[in-house]
Design an enzyme around this catalytic site. Sequence first.
Site, PDB file in Angstrom:
ATOM      1  N   ASP A 202     -10.203  -5.334   7.659  1.00 33.75           N
ATOM      2  CA  ASP A 202      -9.569  -5.063   6.303  1.00 33.75           C
ATOM      3  C   ASP A 202     -10.726  -4.583   5.265  1.00 33.75           C
ATOM      4  O   ASP A 202     -10.294  -3.778   4.433  1.00 33.75           O
ATOM      5  CB  ASP A 202      -8.889  -6.392   6.012  1.00 33.75           C
ATOM      6  CG  ASP A 202      -7.575  -6.127   5.126  1.00 33.75           C
ATOM      7  OD1 ASP A 202      -7.488  -6.651   4.006  1.00 33.75           O
ATOM      8  OD2 ASP A 202      -6.668  -5.625   5.843  1.00 33.75           O
TER       9      ASP A 202
ATOM     10  N   LYS B  39      -6.543   3.397   6.661  1.00 32.88           N
ATOM     11  CA  LYS B  39      -7.367   2.493   7.239  1.00 32.88           C
ATOM     12  C   LYS B  39      -6.942   1.171   7.673  1.00 32.88           C
ATOM     13  O   LYS B  39      -6.128   0.515   6.913  1.00 32.88           O
ATOM     14  CB  LYS B  39      -8.661   2.507   6.658  1.00 32.88           C
ATOM     15  CG  LYS B  39      -8.837   1.871   5.186  1.00 32.88           C
ATOM     16  CD  LYS B  39      -8.878   0.629   5.334  1.00 32.88           C
ATOM     17  CE  LYS B  39      -8.687  -0.424   4.256  1.00 32.88           C
ATOM     18  NZ  LYS B  39      -8.521  -1.566   4.347  1.00 32.88           N
TER      19      LYS B  39
ATOM     20  N   SER C 275      11.785   3.423   7.021  1.00 31.52           N
ATOM     21  CA  SER C 275      11.680   2.049   7.216  1.00 31.52           C
ATOM     22  C   SER C 275      12.207   1.612   8.311  1.00 31.52           C
ATOM     23  O   SER C 275      12.927   2.472   9.213  1.00 31.52           O
ATOM     24  CB  SER C 275      12.192   1.158   5.969  1.00 31.52           C
ATOM     25  OG  SER C 275      11.713  -0.453   6.152  1.00 31.52           O
TER      26      SER C 275
ATOM     27  N   ARG D 209       3.590   1.516  -1.546  1.00 33.41           N
ATOM     28  CA  ARG D 209       4.046   1.560  -2.993  1.00 33.41           C
ATOM     29  C   ARG D 209       2.750   2.243  -3.870  1.00 33.41           C
ATOM     30  O   ARG D 209       2.983   2.970  -4.654  1.00 33.41           O
ATOM     31  CB  ARG D 209       4.378   0.177  -3.565  1.00 33.41           C
ATOM     32  CG  ARG D 209       5.212   0.334  -4.772  1.00 33.41           C
ATOM     33  CD  ARG D 209       5.835  -1.276  -5.117  1.00 33.41           C
ATOM     34  NE  ARG D 209       6.614  -1.653  -3.967  1.00 33.41           N
ATOM     35  CZ  ARG D 209       7.765  -1.645  -3.864  1.00 33.41           C
ATOM     36  NH1 ARG D 209       8.538  -0.946  -4.846  1.00 33.41           N
ATOM     37  NH2 ARG D 209       8.627  -2.042  -2.955  1.00 33.41           N
TER      38      ARG D 209
ATOM     39  N   TYR E  72      11.583   4.968  11.565  1.00 33.89           N
ATOM     40  CA  TYR E  72      10.586   5.695  11.687  1.00 33.89           C
ATOM     41  C   TYR E  72      10.838   7.041  12.459  1.00 33.89           C
ATOM     42  O   TYR E  72      10.370   8.129  11.978  1.00 33.89           O
ATOM     43  CB  TYR E  72       9.231   4.760  12.169  1.00 33.89           C
ATOM     44  CG  TYR E  72       9.061   3.670  11.348  1.00 33.89           C
ATOM     45  CD1 TYR E  72       9.288   3.499  10.221  1.00 33.89           C
ATOM     46  CD2 TYR E  72       8.244   2.963  12.181  1.00 33.89           C
ATOM     47  CE1 TYR E  72       8.942   2.462   9.546  1.00 33.89           C
ATOM     48  CE2 TYR E  72       7.886   1.501  11.453  1.00 33.89           C
ATOM     49  CZ  TYR E  72       8.166   1.346  10.339  1.00 33.89           C
ATOM     50  OH  TYR E  72       7.748   0.365   9.532  1.00 33.89           O
TER      51      TYR E  72
ATOM     52  N   HIS F 245      -0.784   1.331  13.425  1.00 35.64           N
ATOM     53  CA  HIS F 245      -1.075   2.568  13.005  1.00 35.64           C
ATOM     54  C   HIS F 245      -1.088   3.710  14.124  1.00 35.64           C
ATOM     55  O   HIS F 245      -0.578   4.724  13.816  1.00 35.64           O
ATOM     56  CB  HIS F 245      -2.460   2.470  12.504  1.00 35.64           C
ATOM     57  CG  HIS F 245      -2.699   1.836  11.162  1.00 35.64           C
ATOM     58  ND1 HIS F 245      -3.799   1.443  10.378  1.00 35.64           N
ATOM     59  CD2 HIS F 245      -1.528   1.299  10.423  1.00 35.64           C
ATOM     60  CE1 HIS F 245      -3.522   1.137   9.263  1.00 35.64           C
ATOM     61  NE2 HIS F 245      -2.296   0.810   8.956  1.00 35.64           N
TER      62      HIS F 245
ATOM     63  N   ILE G  51       0.941  -1.007  -0.078  1.00 33.01           N
ATOM     64  CA  ILE G  51       0.123  -0.029  -0.033  1.00 33.01           C
ATOM     65  C   ILE G  51       0.904   1.316   0.085  1.00 33.01           C
ATOM     66  O   ILE G  51       0.450   2.301  -0.366  1.00 33.01           O
ATOM     67  CB  ILE G  51      -0.834  -0.067   1.147  1.00 33.01           C
ATOM     68  CG1 ILE G  51      -2.099   0.824   0.861  1.00 33.01           C
ATOM     69  CG2 ILE G  51      -0.364   0.434   2.466  1.00 33.01           C
ATOM     70  CD1 ILE G  51      -3.501   0.609   1.582  1.00 33.01           C
TER      71      ILE G  51
END
Length: 334
Positions: free
Chosen positions: A184, A103, A42, A23, A64, A85, A21
Amino acid sequence: MSAAMGNNRTIRWGILGTGRIARDFAAGLRDTPDAVLAAVGSRTQASAQAFADDVGAPAAYGSYEELAQANDVDIIYIATPHTLHAENAILALRGGKAVLCEKPFALNRREAGEVVALARAKNLFLMEAMWTRFMPALSEVKRIIASGEIGSVTQVHADFGFAATHDPEHRVNNLALGGGALLDLGIYPLSIACALLGKVESVQAQAIMGETGVDLTTAFTMKHAGGTLSICSCSLRARAPGELTVSGTRGSVRMERMFHMAERVTVDVLDGPSRTIETPWLGNGYTHEAIAAGQCLRDGMLEHPDMPLDETLALMGVLDTIRRQIGLRYPGDA
Protein backbone atom coordinates in the site's frame (compact mmCIF):
# COMPACT_ATOMS: atom_id res chain seq x y z
CA MET A 1 -4.15 0.70 -30.05
CA SER A 2 -0.70 0.35 -31.55
CA ALA A 3 -1.55 2.78 -34.33
CA ALA A 4 -1.48 6.49 -33.55
CA MET A 5 -4.91 7.99 -32.88
CA GLY A 6 -4.03 11.53 -33.89
CA ASN A 7 -2.83 14.32 -31.63
CA ASN A 8 -6.24 15.94 -31.24
CA ARG A 9 -8.17 12.78 -30.46
CA THR A 10 -10.21 12.90 -27.26
CA ILE A 11 -9.38 9.88 -25.12
CA ARG A 12 -12.46 8.02 -23.87
CA TRP A 13 -11.85 6.57 -20.41
CA GLY A 14 -13.58 3.79 -18.56
CA ILE A 15 -13.18 3.22 -14.82
CA LEU A 16 -13.38 -0.33 -13.49
CA GLY A 17 -14.32 -0.27 -9.82
CA THR A 18 -16.27 2.25 -7.76
CA GLY A 19 -14.25 2.81 -4.57
CA ARG A 20 -12.50 5.90 -3.25
CA ILE A 21 -9.58 5.81 -5.68
CA ALA A 22 -11.97 5.38 -8.61
CA ARG A 23 -13.74 8.54 -7.45
CA ASP A 24 -10.42 10.37 -7.11
CA PHE A 25 -9.34 9.37 -10.61
CA ALA A 26 -12.69 10.49 -12.03
CA ALA A 27 -12.09 13.88 -10.42
CA GLY A 28 -8.60 14.00 -11.94
CA LEU A 29 -10.03 13.29 -15.40
CA ARG A 30 -12.17 16.42 -15.17
CA ASP A 31 -8.97 18.48 -15.31
CA THR A 32 -7.36 16.39 -18.04
CA PRO A 33 -7.33 18.06 -21.47
CA ASP A 34 -8.85 16.11 -24.36
CA ALA A 35 -10.16 13.36 -22.11
CA VAL A 36 -13.66 12.27 -21.12
CA LEU A 37 -15.02 9.75 -18.68
CA ALA A 38 -17.13 7.67 -21.04
CA ALA A 39 -18.17 4.76 -18.85
CA VAL A 40 -17.88 3.06 -15.48
CA GLY A 41 -18.18 -0.58 -14.55
CA SER A 42 -19.15 -2.29 -11.32
CA ARG A 43 -20.29 -5.75 -10.25
CA THR A 44 -23.95 -4.70 -10.21
CA GLN A 45 -25.99 -2.33 -12.34
CA ALA A 46 -27.20 -0.46 -9.26
CA SER A 47 -23.74 0.35 -7.96
CA ALA A 48 -22.50 1.21 -11.46
CA GLN A 49 -25.39 3.61 -12.04
CA ALA A 50 -25.01 5.25 -8.63
CA PHE A 51 -21.30 5.80 -9.28
CA ALA A 52 -21.94 7.06 -12.81
CA ASP A 53 -24.48 9.56 -11.47
CA ASP A 54 -21.98 10.77 -8.86
CA VAL A 55 -19.05 11.25 -11.24
CA GLY A 56 -20.96 12.26 -14.36
CA ALA A 57 -20.30 9.22 -16.55
CA PRO A 58 -22.79 8.80 -19.44
CA ALA A 59 -22.63 4.99 -19.41
CA ALA A 60 -22.84 2.53 -16.52
CA TYR A 61 -22.18 -1.19 -16.91
CA GLY A 62 -23.34 -3.74 -14.36
CA SER A 63 -20.37 -6.04 -14.91
CA TYR A 64 -16.66 -5.63 -15.53
CA GLU A 65 -17.06 -7.80 -18.65
CA GLU A 66 -19.52 -5.34 -20.20
CA LEU A 67 -17.14 -2.45 -19.61
CA ALA A 68 -14.27 -4.41 -21.17
CA GLN A 69 -16.39 -4.99 -24.29
CA ALA A 70 -17.82 -1.46 -24.53
CA ASN A 71 -17.35 0.23 -27.92
CA ASP A 72 -17.20 3.75 -26.48
CA VAL A 73 -14.04 3.22 -24.38
CA ASP A 74 -10.37 3.54 -25.44
CA ILE A 75 -8.64 2.87 -22.13
CA ILE A 76 -9.69 1.42 -18.78
CA TYR A 77 -8.39 2.51 -15.40
CA ILE A 78 -8.29 -0.41 -12.95
CA ALA A 79 -9.38 0.81 -9.50
CA THR A 80 -10.20 -2.42 -7.66
CA PRO A 81 -8.42 -3.93 -4.60
CA HIS A 82 -4.84 -5.20 -5.04
CA THR A 83 -5.82 -8.84 -5.33
CA LEU A 84 -8.03 -8.18 -8.38
CA HIS A 85 -5.68 -5.97 -10.40
CA ALA A 86 -4.18 -8.70 -12.60
CA GLU A 87 -7.51 -10.42 -13.23
CA ASN A 88 -9.24 -7.16 -14.11
CA ALA A 89 -6.40 -5.91 -16.30
CA ILE A 90 -6.43 -9.17 -18.25
CA LEU A 91 -10.20 -8.85 -18.72
CA ALA A 92 -9.82 -5.32 -20.11
CA LEU A 93 -6.94 -6.30 -22.41
CA ARG A 94 -8.91 -9.25 -23.76
CA GLY A 95 -11.65 -6.75 -24.59
CA GLY A 96 -9.13 -4.87 -26.73
CA LYS A 97 -8.76 -1.98 -24.30
CA ALA A 98 -5.63 -0.13 -23.29
CA VAL A 99 -5.08 -0.27 -19.52
CA LEU A 100 -3.86 2.01 -16.76
CA CYS A 101 -3.63 -0.23 -13.68
CA GLU A 102 -3.52 1.21 -10.18
CA LYS A 103 -0.54 0.30 -8.03
CA PRO A 104 0.49 -2.22 -6.94
CA PHE A 105 0.32 -3.43 -10.53
CA ALA A 106 -0.38 -6.98 -9.32
CA LEU A 107 -0.04 -9.09 -6.20
CA ASN A 108 3.28 -10.60 -7.28
CA ARG A 109 5.78 -10.83 -10.15
CA ARG A 110 4.15 -13.92 -11.63
CA GLU A 111 0.77 -12.20 -12.01
CA ALA A 112 2.39 -9.06 -13.37
CA GLY A 113 4.22 -11.08 -16.00
CA GLU A 114 0.97 -12.60 -17.24
CA VAL A 115 -0.61 -9.15 -17.67
CA VAL A 116 2.41 -7.71 -19.47
CA ALA A 117 2.71 -10.73 -21.78
CA LEU A 118 -0.93 -10.38 -22.83
CA ALA A 119 -0.63 -6.63 -23.53
CA ARG A 120 2.47 -7.24 -25.64
CA ALA A 121 0.85 -10.11 -27.52
CA LYS A 122 -2.18 -7.95 -28.33
CA ASN A 123 -0.18 -4.75 -29.05
CA LEU A 124 -2.13 -2.79 -26.45
CA PHE A 125 -0.94 0.08 -24.27
CA LEU A 126 -0.40 -0.86 -20.62
CA MET A 127 0.99 1.15 -17.71
CA GLU A 128 1.20 1.00 -13.95
CA ALA A 129 -0.58 3.99 -12.43
CA MET A 130 2.31 5.23 -10.29
CA TRP A 131 1.25 8.87 -10.29
CA THR A 132 4.44 10.11 -8.59
CA ARG A 133 6.35 9.31 -11.77
CA PHE A 134 4.41 12.00 -13.61
CA MET A 135 4.23 14.74 -10.99
CA PRO A 136 6.13 18.00 -11.60
CA ALA A 137 8.14 17.59 -8.36
CA LEU A 138 9.91 14.47 -9.63
CA SER A 139 10.75 16.16 -12.93
CA GLU A 140 12.26 19.07 -11.00
CA VAL A 141 14.32 16.75 -8.78
CA LYS A 142 15.64 14.95 -11.87
CA ARG A 143 16.53 18.30 -13.45
CA ILE A 144 18.41 19.42 -10.33
CA ILE A 145 20.34 16.13 -10.19
CA ALA A 146 21.24 16.37 -13.88
CA SER A 147 22.46 19.96 -13.43
CA GLY A 148 25.17 18.79 -11.02
CA GLU A 149 24.10 21.27 -8.36
CA ILE A 150 24.14 18.67 -5.55
CA GLY A 151 27.19 16.87 -6.95
CA SER A 152 27.37 13.13 -7.55
CA VAL A 153 24.28 11.47 -6.06
CA THR A 154 25.04 8.79 -3.48
CA GLN A 155 21.79 8.01 -1.68
CA VAL A 156 18.04 8.45 -1.28
CA HIS A 157 16.11 8.45 2.01
CA ALA A 158 12.33 8.11 1.85
CA ASP A 159 9.53 7.24 4.26
CA PHE A 160 5.79 6.91 3.99
CA GLY A 161 3.55 6.18 6.94
CA PHE A 162 0.32 7.02 8.67
CA ALA A 163 -1.67 5.74 11.62
CA ALA A 164 -4.21 3.46 9.97
CA THR A 165 -7.25 1.79 11.44
CA HIS A 166 -6.81 -1.29 13.65
CA ASP A 167 -9.98 -2.86 12.23
CA PRO A 168 -8.88 -6.40 11.22
CA GLU A 169 -11.44 -6.51 8.41
CA HIS A 170 -10.27 -3.28 6.78
CA ARG A 171 -8.42 -3.67 3.49
CA VAL A 172 -5.05 -2.52 4.87
CA ASN A 173 -5.11 -5.17 7.63
CA ASN A 174 -6.69 -7.97 5.61
CA LEU A 175 -4.26 -10.58 4.29
CA ALA A 176 -6.85 -11.88 1.80
CA LEU A 177 -7.07 -8.41 0.23
CA GLY A 178 -3.30 -7.91 -0.13
CA GLY A 179 -3.09 -5.75 3.00
CA GLY A 180 -0.02 -4.47 4.78
CA ALA A 181 2.23 -1.43 4.65
CA LEU A 182 4.52 -2.66 1.88
CA LEU A 183 2.13 -2.95 -1.07
CA ASP A 184 0.00 0.00 0.00
CA LEU A 185 2.70 2.47 1.05
CA GLY A 186 6.18 1.02 0.63
CA ILE A 187 5.72 0.83 -3.11
CA TYR A 188 5.93 4.65 -3.25
CA PRO A 189 9.47 5.08 -1.87
CA LEU A 190 10.56 1.90 -3.67
CA SER A 191 9.34 3.10 -7.06
CA ILE A 192 10.63 6.65 -6.79
CA ALA A 193 14.02 5.51 -5.48
CA CYS A 194 14.35 3.35 -8.59
CA ALA A 195 13.20 6.21 -10.81
CA LEU A 196 16.05 8.29 -9.40
CA LEU A 197 18.82 5.74 -8.83
CA GLY A 198 18.09 3.00 -11.34
CA LYS A 199 18.03 -0.78 -11.22
CA VAL A 200 18.07 -2.61 -7.87
CA GLU A 201 20.99 -5.02 -7.43
CA SER A 202 20.08 -6.22 -3.94
CA VAL A 203 17.63 -5.50 -1.13
CA GLN A 204 17.52 -6.16 2.62
CA ALA A 205 14.32 -5.78 4.65
CA GLN A 206 12.92 -6.13 8.15
CA ALA A 207 9.38 -5.73 9.41
CA ILE A 208 7.05 -5.65 12.37
CA MET A 209 4.15 -7.95 11.62
CA GLY A 210 0.58 -7.56 12.87
CA GLU A 211 -1.86 -10.04 14.35
CA THR A 212 -3.66 -10.49 11.02
CA GLY A 213 -0.44 -11.55 9.30
CA VAL A 214 0.27 -8.34 7.38
CA ASP A 215 3.30 -6.09 7.83
CA LEU A 216 2.58 -3.05 9.97
CA THR A 217 5.99 -1.40 9.55
CA THR A 218 8.65 -2.36 7.01
CA ALA A 219 12.08 -0.90 6.38
CA PHE A 220 14.35 -1.85 3.50
CA THR A 221 17.63 -0.78 1.98
CA MET A 222 18.38 -1.18 -1.70
CA LYS A 223 21.71 -1.17 -3.48
CA HIS A 224 21.32 0.24 -6.98
CA ALA A 225 23.39 -0.23 -10.12
CA GLY A 226 26.08 2.43 -10.16
CA GLY A 227 26.93 2.15 -6.49
CA THR A 228 24.15 4.12 -4.81
CA LEU A 229 21.91 3.24 -1.86
CA SER A 230 18.31 3.96 -0.94
CA ILE A 231 16.93 3.67 2.59
CA CYS A 232 13.15 3.33 2.67
CA SER A 233 10.45 2.73 5.26
CA CYS A 234 6.69 2.44 5.40
CA SER A 235 4.23 2.05 8.22
CA LEU A 236 0.55 1.67 9.07
CA ARG A 237 1.33 2.64 12.68
CA ALA A 238 3.49 5.77 12.35
CA ARG A 239 2.60 9.25 11.21
CA ALA A 240 5.85 9.72 9.32
CA PRO A 241 7.11 12.98 7.81
CA GLY A 242 6.62 11.54 4.33
CA GLU A 243 9.64 13.25 2.86
CA LEU A 244 12.19 12.09 0.30
CA THR A 245 15.76 13.38 0.22
CA VAL A 246 18.33 12.83 -2.52
CA SER A 247 21.85 13.45 -1.25
CA GLY A 248 25.01 14.02 -3.23
CA THR A 249 28.61 15.09 -2.70
CA ARG A 250 27.74 18.80 -2.67
CA GLY A 251 24.28 18.91 -1.14
CA SER A 252 20.75 17.56 -1.21
CA VAL A 253 17.30 18.10 -2.65
CA ARG A 254 14.22 17.29 -0.59
CA MET A 255 10.69 16.56 -1.77
CA GLU A 256 8.51 18.03 0.93
CA ARG A 257 5.69 16.25 2.77
CA MET A 258 4.05 14.27 1.25
CA PHE A 259 6.71 13.42 -1.30
CA HIS A 260 4.41 11.43 -3.59
CA MET A 261 2.42 14.61 -4.21
CA ALA A 262 4.97 17.29 -3.25
CA GLU A 263 4.11 20.87 -4.15
CA ARG A 264 7.66 22.11 -3.59
CA VAL A 265 11.25 20.89 -3.38
CA THR A 266 14.10 22.37 -1.33
CA VAL A 267 17.74 22.44 -2.36
CA ASP A 268 20.56 22.70 0.21
CA VAL A 269 24.17 23.00 -0.97
CA LEU A 270 27.47 23.46 0.85
CA ASP A 271 28.31 26.89 -0.48
CA GLY A 272 24.96 28.56 -0.92
CA PRO A 273 21.65 29.43 0.72
CA SER A 274 18.77 26.99 0.89
CA ARG A 275 16.20 27.58 -1.83
CA THR A 276 12.69 26.27 -2.40
CA ILE A 277 11.13 25.66 -5.79
CA GLU A 278 7.36 25.47 -6.16
CA THR A 279 6.13 22.45 -8.09
CA PRO A 280 2.33 22.79 -8.25
CA TRP A 281 0.35 20.03 -9.91
CA LEU A 282 -2.80 19.96 -12.00
CA GLY A 283 -6.19 18.88 -10.72
CA ASN A 284 -5.82 16.44 -7.84
CA GLY A 285 -2.55 14.94 -9.07
CA TYR A 286 -4.07 11.98 -10.93
CA THR A 287 -4.44 14.35 -13.87
CA HIS A 288 -0.77 14.05 -14.80
CA GLU A 289 -0.76 10.27 -15.26
CA ALA A 290 -3.99 10.53 -17.26
CA ILE A 291 -2.35 13.10 -19.54
CA ALA A 292 0.68 10.85 -19.98
CA ALA A 293 -1.37 7.77 -20.82
CA GLY A 294 -3.58 9.70 -23.21
CA GLN A 295 -0.59 11.08 -25.09
CA CYS A 296 0.82 7.56 -25.48
CA LEU A 297 -2.44 6.47 -27.10
CA ARG A 298 -2.40 9.42 -29.48
CA ASP A 299 1.22 8.72 -30.41
CA GLY A 300 0.71 5.00 -30.86
CA MET A 301 3.04 4.10 -27.99
CA LEU A 302 2.51 0.85 -26.10
CA GLU A 303 4.52 1.93 -23.03
CA HIS A 304 5.47 5.19 -21.36
CA PRO A 305 9.24 5.78 -21.00
CA ASP A 306 8.80 7.12 -17.45
CA MET A 307 7.03 3.92 -16.28
CA PRO A 308 8.09 1.14 -18.66
CA LEU A 309 6.73 -2.36 -18.22
CA ASP A 310 10.11 -3.98 -17.69
CA GLU A 311 10.64 -1.67 -14.72
CA THR A 312 7.20 -2.50 -13.33
CA LEU A 313 8.11 -6.19 -13.56
CA ALA A 314 11.47 -5.57 -11.88
CA LEU A 315 9.81 -3.66 -9.05
CA MET A 316 7.28 -6.45 -8.53
CA GLY A 317 10.25 -8.81 -8.26
CA VAL A 318 11.82 -6.61 -5.58
CA LEU A 319 8.52 -6.57 -3.67
CA ASP A 320 8.41 -10.37 -3.86
CA THR A 321 11.96 -10.53 -2.45
CA ILE A 322 11.10 -8.17 0.41
CA ARG A 323 8.00 -10.21 1.23
CA ARG A 324 10.03 -13.41 1.35
CA GLN A 325 12.51 -11.77 3.72
CA ILE A 326 9.83 -10.52 6.12
CA GLY A 327 7.57 -13.58 5.85
CA LEU A 328 4.60 -11.87 4.22
CA ARG A 329 2.65 -14.34 2.09
CA TYR A 330 -0.74 -13.85 0.48
CA PRO A 331 -3.31 -16.51 -0.41
CA GLY A 332 -2.93 -15.45 -4.06
CA ASP A 333 0.77 -16.36 -4.05
CA ALA A 334 -0.02 -20.07 -4.24
